[in-house]
Design an enzyme around this catalytic site. Structure first.
Site, PDB file in Angstrom:
ATOM      1  N   LYS A  76      35.474 112.091  66.301  1.00  0.00           N
ATOM      2  CA  LYS A  76      35.232 110.839  67.045  1.00  0.00           C
ATOM      3  C   LYS A  76      36.573 110.292  67.537  1.00  0.00           C
ATOM      4  O   LYS A  76      37.469 110.048  66.728  1.00  0.00           O
ATOM      5  CB  LYS A  76      34.513 109.824  66.151  1.00  0.00           C
ATOM      6  N   ARG A  89      27.499  98.042  67.383  1.00  0.00           N
ATOM      7  CA  ARG A  89      27.103  96.633  67.216  1.00  0.00           C
ATOM      8  C   ARG A  89      25.709  96.346  67.764  1.00  0.00           C
ATOM      9  O   ARG A  89      24.992  95.503  67.214  1.00  0.00           O
ATOM     10  CB  ARG A  89      28.147  95.722  67.875  1.00  0.00           C
ATOM     11  N   CYS A 135      40.019 104.920  64.849  1.00  0.00           N
ATOM     12  CA  CYS A 135      40.145 103.610  64.193  1.00  0.00           C
ATOM     13  C   CYS A 135      41.446 102.906  64.598  1.00  0.00           C
ATOM     14  O   CYS A 135      42.522 103.473  64.481  1.00  0.00           O
ATOM     15  CB  CYS A 135      40.084 103.777  62.678  1.00  0.00           C
ATOM     16  N   GLN A 167      31.676 110.512  57.376  1.00  0.00           N
ATOM     17  CA  GLN A 167      32.880 110.372  58.198  1.00  0.00           C
ATOM     18  C   GLN A 167      34.104 110.188  57.303  1.00  0.00           C
ATOM     19  O   GLN A 167      34.117 109.311  56.439  1.00  0.00           O
ATOM     20  CB  GLN A 167      32.806 109.191  59.157  1.00  0.00           C
ATOM     21  N   ALA A 216      32.222 100.269  59.415  1.00  0.00           N
ATOM     22  CA  ALA A 216      32.693  99.883  58.078  1.00  0.00           C
ATOM     23  C   ALA A 216      32.203  98.476  57.742  1.00  0.00           C
ATOM     24  O   ALA A 216      32.293  97.564  58.554  1.00  0.00           O
ATOM     25  CB  ALA A 216      34.215  99.949  58.039  1.00  0.00           C
ATOM     26  N   PRO A 244      29.224 104.919  62.848  1.00  0.00           N
ATOM     27  CA  PRO A 244      29.781 104.446  61.581  1.00  0.00           C
ATOM     28  C   PRO A 244      30.359 103.045  61.807  1.00  0.00           C
ATOM     29  O   PRO A 244      31.087 102.824  62.779  1.00  0.00           O
ATOM     30  CB  PRO A 244      30.904 105.454  61.296  1.00  0.00           C
ATOM     31  N   ASN A 271      29.905 106.618  73.620  1.00  0.00           N
ATOM     32  CA  ASN A 271      29.793 105.402  72.810  1.00  0.00           C
ATOM     33  C   ASN A 271      30.584 104.255  73.457  1.00  0.00           C
ATOM     34  O   ASN A 271      31.604 104.481  74.083  1.00  0.00           O
ATOM     35  CB  ASN A 271      30.344 105.710  71.401  1.00  0.00           C
ATOM     36  N   GLY A 272      30.049 103.054  73.267  1.00  0.00           N
ATOM     37  CA  GLY A 272      30.750 101.855  73.716  1.00  0.00           C
ATOM     38  C   GLY A 272      29.884 100.957  74.571  1.00  0.00           C
ATOM     39  O   GLY A 272      29.386 101.365  75.616  1.00  0.00           O
TER      40      GLY A 272
HETATM   41  C1  LIG Z   1      33.247  96.113  62.218  1.00  0.00           C
HETATM   42  C2  LIG Z   1      33.402  97.491  62.796  1.00  0.00           C
HETATM   43  C3  LIG Z   1      33.614  98.555  61.937  1.00  0.00           C
HETATM   44  C4  LIG Z   1      33.764  99.858  62.444  1.00  0.00           C
HETATM   45  N1  LIG Z   1      33.934 100.899  61.579  1.00  0.00           N
HETATM   46  C5  LIG Z   1      34.061 102.158  62.070  1.00  0.00           C
HETATM   47  C6  LIG Z   1      34.178 103.285  61.199  1.00  0.00           C
HETATM   48  O1  LIG Z   1      34.126 103.170  59.970  1.00  0.00           O
HETATM   49  N2  LIG Z   1      34.336 104.501  61.774  1.00  0.00           N
HETATM   50  C7  LIG Z   1      34.354 104.676  63.140  1.00  0.00           C
HETATM   51  O2  LIG Z   1      34.487 105.804  63.613  1.00  0.00           O
HETATM   52  N3  LIG Z   1      34.205 103.643  63.966  1.00  0.00           N
HETATM   53  C8  LIG Z   1      34.048 102.405  63.470  1.00  0.00           C
HETATM   54  N4  LIG Z   1      33.852 101.371  64.327  1.00  0.00           N
HETATM   55  C9  LIG Z   1      33.721 101.649  65.775  1.00  0.00           C
HETATM   56  C10 LIG Z   1      32.258 101.900  66.152  1.00  0.00           C
HETATM   57  O3  LIG Z   1      31.760 103.046  65.532  1.00  0.00           O
HETATM   58  C11 LIG Z   1      32.119 102.045  67.665  1.00  0.00           C
HETATM   59  O4  LIG Z   1      32.883 103.138  68.100  1.00  0.00           O
HETATM   60  C12 LIG Z   1      32.582 100.800  68.432  1.00  0.00           C
HETATM   61  O5  LIG Z   1      32.133  99.620  67.814  1.00  0.00           O
HETATM   62  C13 LIG Z   1      32.077 100.833  69.880  1.00  0.00           C
HETATM   63  O6  LIG Z   1      30.672 100.871  69.904  1.00  0.00           O
HETATM   64  P1  LIG Z   1      29.785  99.563  70.296  1.00  0.00           P
HETATM   65  O7  LIG Z   1      30.360  99.025  71.577  1.00  0.00           O
HETATM   66  O8  LIG Z   1      28.394 100.102  70.391  1.00  0.00           O
HETATM   67  O9  LIG Z   1      29.963  98.561  69.178  1.00  0.00           O
HETATM   68  C14 LIG Z   1      33.705 100.072  63.841  1.00  0.00           C
HETATM   69  C15 LIG Z   1      33.454  98.991  64.700  1.00  0.00           C
HETATM   70  C16 LIG Z   1      33.303  97.716  64.202  1.00  0.00           C
HETATM   71  C17 LIG Z   1      33.035  96.579  65.153  1.00  0.00           C
END
Ligand SMILES: Cc1cc2nc3c(=O)[nH]c(=O)nc-3n(C[C@H](O)[C@H](O)[C@H](O)COP(=O)(O)O)c2cc1C
Length: 313
Positions: free
Chosen positions: A143, A229, A105, A75, A23, A21, A204-205
Site C-alpha cells: 500500500k 473514512r 503512513c 498489515q 489504526a 486499514p 483509494n482516497g
Molecule cells: C485515523 C486513520 C488511521 C489510518 N491508519 C492506517 C493504517 O493503519 N494503515 C494504512 O495503510 N493506512 C491507514 N490510514 C489511511 C487509510 O487506510 C486510507 O488510505 C486513507 O484514509 C485514505 O482513504 P479515505 O479517503 O477513504 O479515508 C489511516 C487513515 C486514518 C484517517
C-alpha cells in the site's frame, strides 16, 4: 463500477471492494460486523514487524480475527527486510494468506524511523523489503501513496517495482504524504500505474459515496477500490456500491451491535471509552445529536450509552 471476485496471487477476495486499514478504528469488532455488509477484503490496523519480533502483546491483539482469517489481510510496517520476512513467517501471521506492507503512513513517529511513507523516498530499500517478504511464500501486497510532496508521482515506478519483486496486488492512496488525508485524489497517477502493471491495482482516497466509487473506478481503470473514512461514516457503503442486500439494515442496528461487540471483546469500561470516536462518525448528520454526543463522551454507563444511541440514530 463493476463489482466481482478478485484474484490475489493464489487466493481470491470475494469482491473488489476493500475496507482500508484504519489504526484505532478497524479493530476486530468493527471488521466482524462490517464484513458481511459487502466487504470483499479487510485489513488489520498496521502492526509493527519489530513489535511482533520482540513479542509485543498489543500487536497480537491487533491481529486477532476470531474465526475469520479468510477475508482479512494482515498489515505490517517496518523497513528492515529481516524483521519483515521474519514477521511473515512467524506464528503471528500463520493464519493470514495475504500480508500487506504499509508504505504510506505519514505519521512522524513512523516516518522518522524510515518506515511507512519514508520508504517512498527510498525505492531500493522498499524493493529489498518486498523481495524478502515475498520469500516467505505468502501473498504479499503493498500500500503506497502517490508521493511525498505535491506534484510527485511515484506510483507508476513503485507499482512496477512491486510487481517485479513478486507483490500480488498494489493499493494506491491517490494523495501525497504532505496532503495527509485531504484534497482530491490524483486519479491520473493511479491510472498511469494501473496501465503499467498486470497485478491488480486498488484505488483509494476520498470515496464517501457510491458515486465517488464509480468515479474512482472510471477515472483510474483500477481493479477495485478501498474505502477508509467513508466506511466508518457509512458502514453500508459497500452494499450500496454492489447493490447487495445487507443483513443489517440501519445505522442504529449497526451501532448497537458494534457497541455490544466491543463490550464482549474488551469489557464495559474500555468499550465505553473506545466507542466515543465512532460516535462522532455515527452521529454526523443525525438531527439534534450534539447534546447526546456530549453525554456519551462523558459517561461510562453502557446502558446509558445504548439509550443515547437508540434515541439519536
Ligand atoms: C485515523 C486513520 C488511521 C489510518 N491508519 C492506517 C493504517 O493503519 N494503515 C494504512 O495503510 N493506512 C491507514 N490510514 C489511511 C487509510 O487506510 C486510507 O488510505 C486513507 O484514509 C485514505 O482513504 P479515505 O479517503 O477513504 O479515508 C489511516 C487513515 C486514518 C484517517
Amino acid at each position: 463500477m463493476k463489482v466481482g471476485a478478485l484474484k490475489i496471487g493464489d487466493t481470491q477476495a470475494r469482491n473488489n471492494l476493500f475496507l482500508a486499514p484504519i489504526a484505532g478504528f478497524t479493530d476486530y469488532s468493527f471488521r466482524k460486523l462490517i464484513l458481511p455488509l459487502g466487504v470483499g477484503l479487510c485489513f488489520t490496523e498496521l502492526v509493527s514487524a519489530k513489535g511482533l519480533y520482540y513479542g509485543g502483546k498489543n500487536s497480537e491483539t491487533l491481529l486477532y480475527c476470531g474465526e475469520d482469517y479468510e477475508n482479512t489481510a494482515a498489515q505490517i510496517f517496518g523497513s528492515d527486510p529481516y524483521y519483515m520476512r521474519w514477521a511473515c513467517e512467524s506464528k503471528y501471521l500463520e493464519k493470514f494468506r495475504i500480508i500487506d506492507v504499509n508504505m504510506g503512513c505519514p505519521v512522524p513517529k513512523i516516518v522518522k524511523n524510515g518506515e511507512g511513507s519514508a520508504l517512498l523516498n527510498d525505492i531500493k530499500k522498499a524493493e529489498s523489503v518486498i523481495k524478502e517478504m515475498v520469500k516467505s511464500g505468502k501473498n504479499i501486497t503493498v500500500k503506497i501513496r502517490t508521493g511525498i510532496k505535491r506534484g510527485d508521482d511515484i506510483a507508476r515506478e513503485f507499482s512496477q517495482m512491486a510487481e517485479y519483486c513478486g507483490a500480488k496486488l498494489i493499493t494506491i492512496h491517490g494523495r501525497v504524504r504532505e496532503a495527509y488525508y485531504s484534497g482530491e485524489p490524483d486519479y491520473d497517477a493511479i491510472a498511469r500505474a494501473k496501465k503499467a502493471v498486470s497485478i491488480p491495482v486498488i484505488a483509494n482516497g476520498g470515496i464517501f459515496t457510491k458515486e465517488d466509487a464509480d468515479l474512482m473506478a472510471e477515472r483510474t481503470g483500477a481493479d477495485g477500490v478501498m474505502i477508509a473514512r467513508g466506511a466508518i461514516a457509512d458502514p453500508f457503503i459497500f452494499s450500496k456500491i454492489s447493490g447487495e442486500n445487507p443483513p443489517i439494515k440501519t445505522l442504529k442496528e449497526f451501532a448497537l451491535a458494534h457497541f455490544d461487540e466491543e463490550i464482549a471483546r474488551i469489557g464495559e469500561k474500555r468499550a465505553a471509552v473506545e466507542f466515543r470516536k465512532f460516535v462522532t462518525y455515527y452521529f454526523k448528520g443525525a438531527k439534534n445529536s450534539k447534546q447526546n454526543r456530549m453525554a456519551i463522551m462523558t459517561t461510562e454507563d453502557v446502558d446509558e450509552i445504548k439509550r443515547l444511541l437508540s434515541e439519536t440514530l
